[in-house]
Design an enzyme around this catalytic site. Structure first.
Site, PDB file in Angstrom:
ATOM      1  N   THR A  75       0.837  -1.203   0.000  1.00 45.75           N
ATOM      2  CA  THR A  75       0.000   0.000   0.000  1.00 45.75           C
ATOM      3  C   THR A  75       0.871   1.252   0.000  1.00 45.75           C
ATOM      4  OG1 THR A  75      -1.729  -1.200   1.169  1.00 45.75           O
ATOM      5  CG2 THR A  75      -1.845   1.205   1.241  1.00 45.75           C
ATOM      6  N   GLN A 188       0.842  -9.736  -5.689  1.00 45.57           N
ATOM      7  CA  GLN A 188       0.379 -11.134  -5.636  1.00 45.57           C
ATOM      8  C   GLN A 188       1.261 -12.102  -6.426  1.00 45.57           C
ATOM      9  OE1 GLN A 188      -1.906 -12.551  -3.823  1.00 45.57           O
ATOM     10  NE2 GLN A 188      -2.900 -10.747  -2.970  1.00 45.57           N
ATOM     11  N   SER A 208       5.203  -6.727  -1.483  1.00 48.09           N
ATOM     12  CA  SER A 208       4.850  -6.819  -0.072  1.00 48.09           C
ATOM     13  C   SER A 208       5.319  -8.161   0.480  1.00 48.09           C
ATOM     14  CB  SER A 208       3.324  -6.713   0.063  1.00 48.09           C
ATOM     15  OG  SER A 208       2.951  -6.887   1.400  1.00 48.09           O
ATOM     16  N   THR A 246      14.291   4.874  10.203  1.00 46.66           N
ATOM     17  CA  THR A 246      15.267   3.805  10.428  1.00 46.66           C
ATOM     18  C   THR A 246      14.762   2.492   9.844  1.00 46.66           C
ATOM     19  OG1 THR A 246      16.021   4.922  12.405  1.00 46.66           O
ATOM     20  CG2 THR A 246      16.534   2.574  12.248  1.00 46.66           C
ATOM     21  N   CYS A 334     -20.808  -8.158   4.148  1.00 44.32           N
ATOM     22  CA  CYS A 334     -22.156  -7.976   4.677  1.00 44.32           C
ATOM     23  C   CYS A 334     -22.055  -7.100   5.913  1.00 44.32           C
ATOM     24  CB  CYS A 334     -22.747  -9.334   5.038  1.00 44.32           C
ATOM     25  SG  CYS A 334     -24.429  -9.198   5.642  1.00 44.32           S
TER      26      CYS A 334
HETATM   27  N1  PLP Z   1      -1.895  -4.948  -3.985  1.00 46.15           N
HETATM   28  C1  PLP Z   1      -2.493  -6.143  -3.998  1.00 46.15           C
HETATM   29  C2  PLP Z   1      -2.822  -6.784  -5.314  1.00 46.15           C
HETATM   30  C3  PLP Z   1      -2.811  -6.790  -2.810  1.00 46.15           C
HETATM   31  O1  PLP Z   1      -3.432  -7.976  -2.838  1.00 46.15           O
HETATM   32  C4  PLP Z   1      -2.489  -6.140  -1.584  1.00 46.15           C
HETATM   33  C5  PLP Z   1      -2.856  -6.749  -0.292  1.00 46.15           C
HETATM   34  O2  PLP Z   1      -3.898  -7.356  -0.157  1.00 46.15           O
HETATM   35  C6  PLP Z   1      -1.824  -4.908  -1.628  1.00 46.15           C
HETATM   36  C7  PLP Z   1      -1.555  -4.342  -2.848  1.00 46.15           C
HETATM   37  C8  PLP Z   1      -1.437  -4.180  -0.365  1.00 46.15           C
HETATM   38  O3  PLP Z   1      -0.288  -4.737   0.222  1.00 46.15           O
HETATM   39  P1  PLP Z   1       0.037  -4.491   1.773  1.00 46.15           P
HETATM   40  O4  PLP Z   1      -0.845  -5.420   2.547  1.00 46.15           O
HETATM   41  O5  PLP Z   1       1.482  -4.850   1.928  1.00 46.15           O
HETATM   42  O6  PLP Z   1      -0.211  -3.077   2.057  1.00 46.15           O
END
Ligand code: PLP
Length: 390
Positions: A75, A188, A208, A246, A334
């Site tokens: 993110t 992914q 990630s 850091t 939901c």
């Molecule tokens: N992009 C995709 C395709 C993801 O599936 C995710 C997490 O679900 C992210 C970005 C975000 O990654 P992070 O959890 O490291 O912030």
């Protein structure tokens, strides 16, 4: 019964290799990598070794094409590049001549969120290229919108919910021809997709660690040399001044080890994941009426199966399978009795009856054929139970 975890696209467990790589930096080797005395040496070496491993994921182990900016995860990496490029282009505090941001219509919130916010806050024009029913965004949709007024284009390599692989090569090559920076969310992919062709077409890539059996809270942005989005996290000189703070040394070391294993184990593991996924679908389609594989036919992540079951609201089905020891992800949410359809399935143009009844199964390292069979049993019983309830 041993619970079966089939939600690896949400997160993965920490591997033994990643844990072992982290261990020295959680105890004895506590030094700051930026310090010049001896305590900094080991940590600095670990951060640089991890940098090479992350680069090796995209076939650039020597760092000829990209620089790595370690950060807190996917993110942050996506926010950094999308907002950073936009901030750099502002004219008088507003979107300038290059005011168009073109993104895939089923991007993760890490891309869609900043892009939409930039539109509202600074007047950028945001174009979303919707995927077809197979979950793939058409190349022509991008070609139509990429021109001299485009600031950046973003398209994920693999869609997290449906698993569809996107035409990143074709879109990226077109972006290069137009001089438009191309941002690719590769979160992914490691361990599931070969990324070694990325230098030919991608200008920025987001990773990630927790999606590849590394620790949570650490990731990386790879930037083609010369691409300089504005800094989001100002601070000291870490990451060549591009991201202050850091270093999370243990996390980065774990990320490096996880990246190494994702790359070297890719061929064998991808085939194994695909065989479990296909086995599960065969059992589901043989045993359960009214099951639909969403995105079927598209090029696909080997571990992901997104299925809608007629008449089974996602949340009720996921609750029932969980009761039977099988953890999956619900596509639709939901809240207070109201169902919010899966935004990905809605973007694909699937009807409400499909986008509110989808669940995602994502296999990983610890699963085997028995798990696929047990999941099919759990689905058969759960679908029956939900259909009797609603
Ligand atoms: N992009 C995709 C395709 C993801 O599936 C995710 C997490 O679900 C992210 C970005 C975000 O990654 P992070 O959890 O490291 O912030």
């Amino acid at each position: 019964m041993r619970p079966i975890y089939l939600d690896h696209n949400a997160t993965t467990p920490l591997s033994a290799e990643a844990r072992a790589a982290m261990e020295p930096f959680l105890s004895g080797q506590f030094g700051n990598p930026l310090t010049s005395h001896r305590f900094g040496e080991g940590p600095r070496g670990a951060v640089e070794a991890a940098r090479r491993e992350v680069l090796a994921l995209v076939g650039d182990a020597q760092g000829a094409t990209y620089d790595v900016v370690f950060d807190s995860g996917g993110t942050e990496a996506l926010n950094h590049v999308v907002k950073g490029l936009a901030f750099r282009s502002l004219e008088g505090g507003r979107a300038g001549a290059r005011r168009k941001i073109v993104i895939g219509g089923a991007e993760h919130y890490g891309v869609a969120g900043p892009a939409r916010w930039l539109g509202e806050r600074f007047g950028f024009d945001v174009v979303e290229v919707m995927p077809g029913r197979d979950g793939v965004c058409p190349v022509e949709g991008f070609v139509e919108h990429l021109d001299g007024s485009t600031l950046l284009c973003a398209l994920m390599w693999a869609q997290n919910e449906v698993g569809s692989l996107q035409p990143v090569r074709e879109v990226g090559r077109f972006c290069r021809a137009q001089g438009v920076p191309f941002v690719v969310d590769t979160v992914q992919c490691p361990g599931k997709v070969d990324l070694s062709g990325a230098p030919e077409f991608a200008d920025a890539l987001a990773f990630s660690a927790h999606k590849l059996y590394g620790p949570k809270g650490v990731g990386a942005l790879l930037l083609r040399k010369g691409l300089e989005p504005d800094i989001l996290v100002h601070g000291a000189s870490q990451e060549s001044g591009r991201r202050g703070g850091t270093h999370n040394v243990a996390g980065i070391a774990g990320f490096g080890a996880a990246a190494h294993h994702a790359r070297t184990g890719l061929a064998a593991e991808a085939a194994r994941l695909a065989s479990m996924r296909d086995q599960l679908w065969q059992e589901i389609s043989r045993r359960i009426e009214g099951a639909h594989w969403n995105g079927a036919g598209a090029p696909m992540l080997p571990n992901t199966l997104n299925v809608s079951f007629d008449g089974c609201p996602s949340s009720l089905l996921a609750e029932e399978t969980d009761r039977r020891g099988v953890a999956i992800s619900q596509g639709a949410a939901c809240r207070s009795g109201a169902v919010t359809p899966s935004h990905t399935l809605s973007a694909m143009g699937l009807p409400h009856s499909r986008s509110t009844t989808s669940v995602r199964v994502s296999f990983g390292h610890a699963n085997d054929a028995h798990d696929a069979h047990a999941a099919a049993d759990a689905f058969a019983e759960s679908v029956k139970a939900v259909r009797a309830r609603v």
